[in-house]
Motif scaffolding. Structure first.
Motif, PDB file in Angstrom:
ATOM      1  N   VAL A 154       0.869  -1.184   0.000  1.00 18.22           N
ATOM      2  CA  VAL A 154       0.000   0.000   0.000  1.00 18.22           C
ATOM      3  C   VAL A 154       0.900   1.226   0.000  1.00 18.22           C
ATOM      4  CG1 VAL A 154      -1.785   1.261   1.251  1.00 18.22           C
ATOM      5  CG2 VAL A 154      -1.800  -1.236   1.232  1.00 18.22           C
ATOM      6  N   ARG A 155       0.900   1.965  -1.099  1.00 16.62           N
ATOM      7  CA  ARG A 155       1.789   3.115  -1.237  1.00 16.62           C
ATOM      8  C   ARG A 155       1.160   4.400  -0.716  1.00 16.62           C
ATOM      9  NH1 ARG A 155       4.428   0.470  -5.349  1.00 16.62           N
ATOM     10  NH2 ARG A 155       5.932  -0.863  -4.445  1.00 16.62           N
ATOM     11  N   LEU A 156      -0.183   4.442  -0.687  1.00 17.62           N
ATOM     12  CA  LEU A 156      -0.877   5.648  -0.241  1.00 17.62           C
ATOM     13  C   LEU A 156      -2.183   5.246   0.420  1.00 17.62           C
ATOM     14  CD1 LEU A 156      -1.086   8.798  -0.280  1.00 17.62           C
ATOM     15  CD2 LEU A 156      -2.278   8.545  -2.461  1.00 17.62           C
ATOM     16  N   ALA A 157      -2.428   5.764   1.617  1.00 19.62           N
ATOM     17  CA  ALA A 157      -3.678   5.512   2.332  1.00 19.62           C
ATOM     18  C   ALA A 157      -4.153   6.816   2.959  1.00 19.62           C
ATOM     19  CB  ALA A 157      -3.469   4.459   3.419  1.00 19.62           C
ATOM     20  N   ALA A 158      -5.465   6.987   3.013  1.00 22.71           N
ATOM     21  CA  ALA A 158      -6.043   8.213   3.573  1.00 22.71           C
ATOM     22  C   ALA A 158      -7.032   7.858   4.668  1.00 22.71           C
ATOM     23  CB  ALA A 158      -6.747   9.005   2.480  1.00 22.71           C
ATOM     24  N   ALA A 170      -7.421  11.797   9.602  1.00 25.94           N
ATOM     25  CA  ALA A 170      -6.316  12.612  10.101  1.00 25.94           C
ATOM     26  C   ALA A 170      -5.362  13.055   8.991  1.00 25.94           C
ATOM     27  CB  ALA A 170      -5.543  11.843  11.161  1.00 25.94           C
ATOM     28  N   GLY A 171      -5.311  12.325   7.898  1.00 30.22           N
ATOM     29  CA  GLY A 171      -4.402  12.702   6.820  1.00 30.22           C
ATOM     30  C   GLY A 171      -4.020  11.533   5.949  1.00 30.22           C
ATOM     31  N   LEU A 172      -2.811  11.600   5.411  1.00 28.93           N
ATOM     32  CA  LEU A 172      -2.310  10.599   4.473  1.00 28.93           C
ATOM     33  C   LEU A 172      -1.156   9.828   5.086  1.00 28.93           C
ATOM     34  CD1 LEU A 172      -2.116  12.839   1.290  1.00 28.93           C
ATOM     35  CD2 LEU A 172      -3.910  11.209   1.856  1.00 28.93           C
ATOM     36  N   THR A 173      -1.074   8.574   4.720  1.00 29.85           N
ATOM     37  CA  THR A 173       0.091   7.760   5.032  1.00 29.85           C
ATOM     38  C   THR A 173       0.650   7.305   3.693  1.00 29.85           C
ATOM     39  OG1 THR A 173      -0.931   6.984   7.069  1.00 29.85           O
ATOM     40  CG2 THR A 173       0.944   5.726   6.243  1.00 29.85           C
ATOM     41  N   MET A 174       1.914   7.624   3.447  1.00 29.00           N
ATOM     42  CA  MET A 174       2.519   7.274   2.167  1.00 29.00           C
ATOM     43  C   MET A 174       3.871   6.634   2.369  1.00 29.00           C
ATOM     44  SD  MET A 174       3.307  11.128   0.802  1.00 29.00           S
ATOM     45  CE  MET A 174       1.701  11.761   1.163  1.00 29.00           C
ATOM     46  N   ALA A 191       7.683   6.102   2.194  1.00 29.52           N
ATOM     47  CA  ALA A 191       8.855   6.983   2.181  1.00 29.52           C
ATOM     48  C   ALA A 191      10.093   6.101   2.081  1.00 29.52           C
ATOM     49  CB  ALA A 191       8.901   7.825   3.449  1.00 29.52           C
ATOM     50  N   GLY A 192      10.946   6.392   1.129  1.00 26.01           N
ATOM     51  CA  GLY A 192      12.138   5.570   0.938  1.00 26.01           C
ATOM     52  C   GLY A 192      11.772   4.225   0.347  1.00 26.01           C
ATOM     53  N   PHE A 193      12.517   3.212   0.738  1.00 32.80           N
ATOM     54  CA  PHE A 193      12.301   1.882   0.148  1.00 32.80           C
ATOM     55  C   PHE A 193      10.977   1.287   0.579  1.00 32.80           C
ATOM     56  CE2 PHE A 193      12.933  -2.751  -0.062  1.00 32.80           C
ATOM     57  CZ  PHE A 193      13.213  -2.865  -1.406  1.00 32.80           C
ATOM     58  N   SER A 194      10.721   1.245   1.877  1.00 39.93           N
ATOM     59  CA  SER A 194       9.456   0.672   2.345  1.00 39.93           C
ATOM     60  C   SER A 194       8.983   1.302   3.654  1.00 39.93           C
ATOM     61  CB  SER A 194       9.585  -0.841   2.521  1.00 39.93           C
ATOM     62  OG  SER A 194      10.529  -1.134   3.529  1.00 39.93           O
ATOM     63  N   GLY A 195       9.536   2.454   4.008  1.00 37.59           N
ATOM     64  CA  GLY A 195       9.112   3.138   5.223  1.00 37.59           C
ATOM     65  C   GLY A 195       7.779   3.842   5.025  1.00 37.59           C
ATOM     66  N   ARG A 196       7.273   4.394   6.074  1.00 38.59           N
ATOM     67  CA  ARG A 196       5.996   5.106   6.033  1.00 38.59           C
ATOM     68  C   ARG A 196       6.191   6.534   6.511  1.00 38.59           C
ATOM     69  NH1 ARG A 196       3.463   1.924   3.052  1.00 38.59           N
ATOM     70  NH2 ARG A 196       2.801  -0.077   3.809  1.00 38.59           N
ATOM     71  N   ARG A 197       5.413   7.439   5.945  1.00 36.37           N
ATOM     72  CA  ARG A 197       5.434   8.845   6.353  1.00 36.37           C
ATOM     73  C   ARG A 197       4.000   9.299   6.516  1.00 36.37           C
ATOM     74  NH1 ARG A 197       5.502  13.972   3.751  1.00 36.37           N
ATOM     75  NH2 ARG A 197       6.623  15.459   5.024  1.00 36.37           N
ATOM     76  N   GLY A 219       7.257  19.006   0.179  1.00 34.63           N
ATOM     77  CA  GLY A 219       7.662  18.701  -1.189  1.00 34.63           C
ATOM     78  C   GLY A 219       6.546  18.086  -2.005  1.00 34.63           C
ATOM     79  N   LEU A 220       6.953  17.421  -3.061  1.00 40.42           N
ATOM     80  CA  LEU A 220       6.034  16.812  -4.008  1.00 40.42           C
ATOM     81  C   LEU A 220       6.126  15.298  -3.903  1.00 40.42           C
ATOM     82  CD1 LEU A 220       4.176  17.007  -6.536  1.00 40.42           C
ATOM     83  CD2 LEU A 220       6.272  17.030  -7.902  1.00 40.42           C
ATOM     84  N   HIS A 221       4.979  14.633  -3.871  1.00 40.63           N
ATOM     85  CA  HIS A 221       4.914  13.177  -3.824  1.00 40.63           C
ATOM     86  C   HIS A 221       4.127  12.718  -5.047  1.00 40.63           C
ATOM     87  CE1 HIS A 221       6.341  13.420   0.319  1.00 40.63           C
ATOM     88  NE2 HIS A 221       5.532  14.467   0.408  1.00 40.63           N
ATOM     89  N   VAL A 222       4.683  11.795  -5.822  1.00 39.50           N
ATOM     90  CA  VAL A 222       4.102  11.382  -7.090  1.00 39.50           C
ATOM     91  C   VAL A 222       3.793   9.885  -7.033  1.00 39.50           C
ATOM     92  CG1 VAL A 222       4.467  11.270  -9.575  1.00 39.50           C
ATOM     93  CG2 VAL A 222       5.430  13.162  -8.274  1.00 39.50           C
TER      94      VAL A 222
END
Length: 138
Positions: A54-58, A61-65, A67-73, A105-108
């Motif tokens: 899962v690369r992006l979840a909403a 409270a906001g978004l979880t995307m 970050a890096g190889f397999s981390g979460r932000r 920044g920008l997330h694509v």
């Protein structure tokens, strides 16, 4: 995310690894130099698909995307400044990318990353953000 693409990456990694072994036995070092990095790259891409499917979840409270190889932000809705779909047409191809602009920044994300067309993901994200605003979450 489509499992068959992840399986194809893993199968490609195995094929490249077998080719590397074949080239090593045949003492064709140029083949080894080409096959080993290809096997490593395809294996790493398949591993990322498994570790971070899962690369992006909403949510409210906001978004979880990813970050890096397999981390979460985690990004709060208040940090999201813009969301749009960038459409590019070249000759006979059409590419869509979901762009999320944040204070950092920008997330694509591509349709492959999202598992749905980018325009549908954008609609879903705007709905989630609007629901969070109505409930006073952002």
């Amino acid at each position: 995310m489509r499992r068959e693409v992840t399986a194809a990456k893993a199968a490609g990694a195995v094929v490249c690894l077998l080719l590397a072994i074949y080239f090593a036995v045949a003492k064709d070092w140029r083949g080894v130099v080409l096959a080993v990095p290809a096997a490593l790259l395809l294996g790493a891409l398949a591993l990322r698909d498994v570790l971070a499917p899962v690369r992006l979840a909403a949510d409210e409270a906001g978004l979880t995307m990813v970050a890096g190889f397999s981390g979460r932000r985690r990004v709060a809705w208040g940090e999201v400044t813009d969301m749009q779909v960038d459409v590019r047409r070249r000759l006979t191809s059409r590419t869509e990318l979901l762009e999320i602009h944040t204070e950092d920044g920008l997330h694509v994300f591509s349709a492959f990353d999202l598992g749905v067309p980018c325009s549908q993901a954008l609609t879903d994200l705007r709905e989630a953000r609007d629901q969070a605003r109505r409930r006073g979450m952002c």
